[in-house]
Motif scaffolding. Structure first.
Motif, mmCIF file in Angstrom:
data_model
loop_
_atom_site.group_PDB
_atom_site.id
_atom_site.type_symbol
_atom_site.label_atom_id
_atom_site.label_comp_id
_atom_site.label_asym_id
_atom_site.label_seq_id
_atom_site.Cartn_x
_atom_site.Cartn_y
_atom_site.Cartn_z
ATOM 1 N N ALA A 183 12.891 3.238 -8.090
ATOM 2 C CA ALA A 183 13.079 1.845 -8.499
ATOM 3 C C ALA A 183 12.316 1.547 -9.790
ATOM 4 O O ALA A 183 12.801 0.797 -10.653
ATOM 5 N N PHE A 184 11.144 2.149 -9.930
ATOM 6 C CA PHE A 184 10.341 1.944 -11.135
ATOM 7 C C PHE A 184 11.040 2.540 -12.363
ATOM 8 O O PHE A 184 11.130 1.896 -13.414
ATOM 9 N N LEU A 185 11.547 3.754 -12.226
ATOM 10 C CA LEU A 185 12.251 4.392 -13.341
ATOM 11 C C LEU A 185 13.472 3.572 -13.753
ATOM 12 O O LEU A 185 13.731 3.369 -14.951
ATOM 13 N N LYS A 186 14.201 3.085 -12.770
ATOM 14 C CA LYS A 186 15.387 2.283 -13.077
ATOM 15 C C LYS A 186 15.003 0.999 -13.805
ATOM 16 O O LYS A 186 15.650 0.603 -14.788
ATOM 17 N N ALA A 187 13.934 0.346 -13.324
ATOM 18 C CA ALA A 187 13.506 -0.904 -13.962
ATOM 19 C C ALA A 187 13.097 -0.669 -15.404
ATOM 20 O O ALA A 187 13.379 -1.486 -16.286
ATOM 21 N N ARG A 188 12.437 0.456 -15.662
ATOM 22 C CA ARG A 188 11.982 0.713 -17.025
ATOM 23 C C ARG A 188 13.146 1.048 -17.961
ATOM 24 O O ARG A 188 13.169 0.611 -19.106
ATOM 25 N N ARG A 189 14.130 1.828 -17.491
ATOM 26 C CA ARG A 189 15.228 2.186 -18.398
ATOM 27 C C ARG A 189 16.117 1.001 -18.716
ATOM 28 O O ARG A 189 16.717 0.938 -19.791
ATOM 29 N N THR A 190 16.193 0.036 -17.804
ATOM 30 C CA THR A 190 17.040 -1.127 -18.075
ATOM 31 C C THR A 190 16.447 -2.021 -19.168
ATOM 32 O O THR A 190 17.140 -2.892 -19.694
ATOM 33 N N GLU A 191 15.185 -1.790 -19.525
ATOM 34 C CA GLU A 191 14.546 -2.611 -20.546
ATOM 35 C C GLU A 191 14.589 -1.985 -21.931
ATOM 36 O O GLU A 191 14.089 -2.558 -22.888
ATOM 37 N N LEU A 192 15.185 -0.803 -22.042
ATOM 38 C CA LEU A 192 15.280 -0.122 -23.334
ATOM 39 C C LEU A 192 16.723 -0.113 -23.813
ATOM 40 O O LEU A 192 17.646 0.159 -23.044
ATOM 41 N N SER A 193 16.894 -0.378 -25.077
ATOM 42 C CA SER A 193 18.234 -0.309 -25.674
ATOM 43 C C SER A 193 18.422 1.051 -26.329
ATOM 44 O O SER A 193 17.438 1.716 -26.692
ATOM 45 N N PRO A 194 19.670 1.495 -26.512
ATOM 46 C CA PRO A 194 19.889 2.773 -27.211
ATOM 47 C C PRO A 194 19.240 2.807 -28.584
ATOM 48 O O PRO A 194 18.677 3.832 -28.985
ATOM 49 N N ALA A 195 19.292 1.698 -29.311
ATOM 50 C CA ALA A 195 18.710 1.664 -30.662
ATOM 51 C C ALA A 195 17.207 1.915 -30.628
ATOM 52 O O ALA A 195 16.651 2.550 -31.540
#
Length: 289
Positions: free
Chosen positions: A13-25
């Motif tokens: 859940a932590f990994l998912k939460a962190r990746r959702t806050e990063l954009s490809p750019a």
């Protein structure tokens, strides 16, 4: 669910939460044309950046695979984790094993209580596991609230920040304070994810407070340290105080928190006024003051 499974699930859940806050750019990837179906990075993109297979990463998020130390190091870099978040991830993974957690009832150490009592002009409290308030001095009660009137099982700093109107009103920047204390509680949860009292606290506050529920789901973490708090006290007015955490060497689960003001500042003078007011109130107690 075993403690190990709980950690794996929380890590996912932590990994998912962190990746959702990063954009490809932000991570140097081209943003494909059209509307993205997911917020932030896709699992496949994280896997690409970490040089692991999409299936491997998917299993990590699903709590069905444990990561090696090199993979965790790479994920910390890919997901732009700060030091606290990285430590939290390793704590959950079991790669940096936490000290055994004791679930016996905590009592403040006598030497810490004596130190509290000697701090006549400095607000200070001792926090235990889950930010439970184990002890306080007269100045802390004068600054925050009369802790003695709160039932012992409800005497928890995170609960007070979210649910006690008098404490909540002290902070002009309440949202920042609330999110920081919650992030520290989330870090605490990594040490003992099966702690029933912690689960009870989180469940209670999630039901009672939509802000807590939303911010807890964001999986933000922070480690205790030092900093500055701004408070607006109903008796002495605005205060800018420096706070510090001191961990007991005999019991690392007990931390002394002190709040001080730089000498010569208005806040320093106002702390002295608060000390005088608290002394007078103690000498002449009145009901519901």
């Amino acid at each position: 669910m075993s403690s190990s499974n709980a950690r794996d699930s929380e890590l996912g859940a932590f990994l998912k939460a962190r990746r959702t806050e990063l954009s490809p750019a932000e991570v140097g990837l081209p943003d494909s044309a059209g509307r993205r179906r997911v917020k932030g990075l896709r699992r496949e993109e994280v896997a690409l950046l970490a040089s692991i297979s999409p299936d491997y990463y998917t299993r990590l998020e699903q709590g069905r695979r444990q990561a090696s130390t090199p993979v965790l190091d790479t994920l910390a870099r890919v997901l732009r984790l700060d030091d606290g978040e990285r430590a939290y991830m390793f704590e959950l993974s079991g790669r940096d094993a936490a000290r055994p957690r004791r679930r016996t009832t905590q009592k403040v150490q006598p030497q810490l209580q004596r130190l509290l009592d000697d701090l006549s002009t400095t607000p200070a409290v001792v926090l235990g596991r889950r930010t439970d308030i184990l002890a306080w001095n007269v100045m802390a009660a004068a600054l925050f609230t009369d802790f003695a009137r709160i039932p012992e099982k409800k005497r928890n700093f995170v609960r007070l920040v979210f649910r006690e109107p008098a404490v909540r009103a002290l902070y002009p920047d309440w949202e920042w304070v609330a999110q920081t204390t919650l992030a520290q509680l989330r870090m605490e949860a990594a040490l003992d994810p099966k702690d029933p009292r912690l689960a009870e606290l989180v469940g209670e506050l999630s039901l009672q407070d939509p802000d807590f529920r939303r911010w807890w789901g964001a999986h933000r973490v922070a480690t205790p340290g030092s900093g500055t708090k701004t408070l607006n006290h109903p008796v002495v007015g605005p205060l800018t105080l420096d706070w510090s955490f001191l961990t007991s060497t005999d019991d690392p689960d007990q931390q002394l928190i002190t709040l001080t003001a730089e000498p010569g500042t208005p806040s320093h003078d106002r702390l002295r006024i608060l000390a005088s007011w608290a002394a007078q109130a103690a000498d002449h107690p009145v009901a519901d003051r």
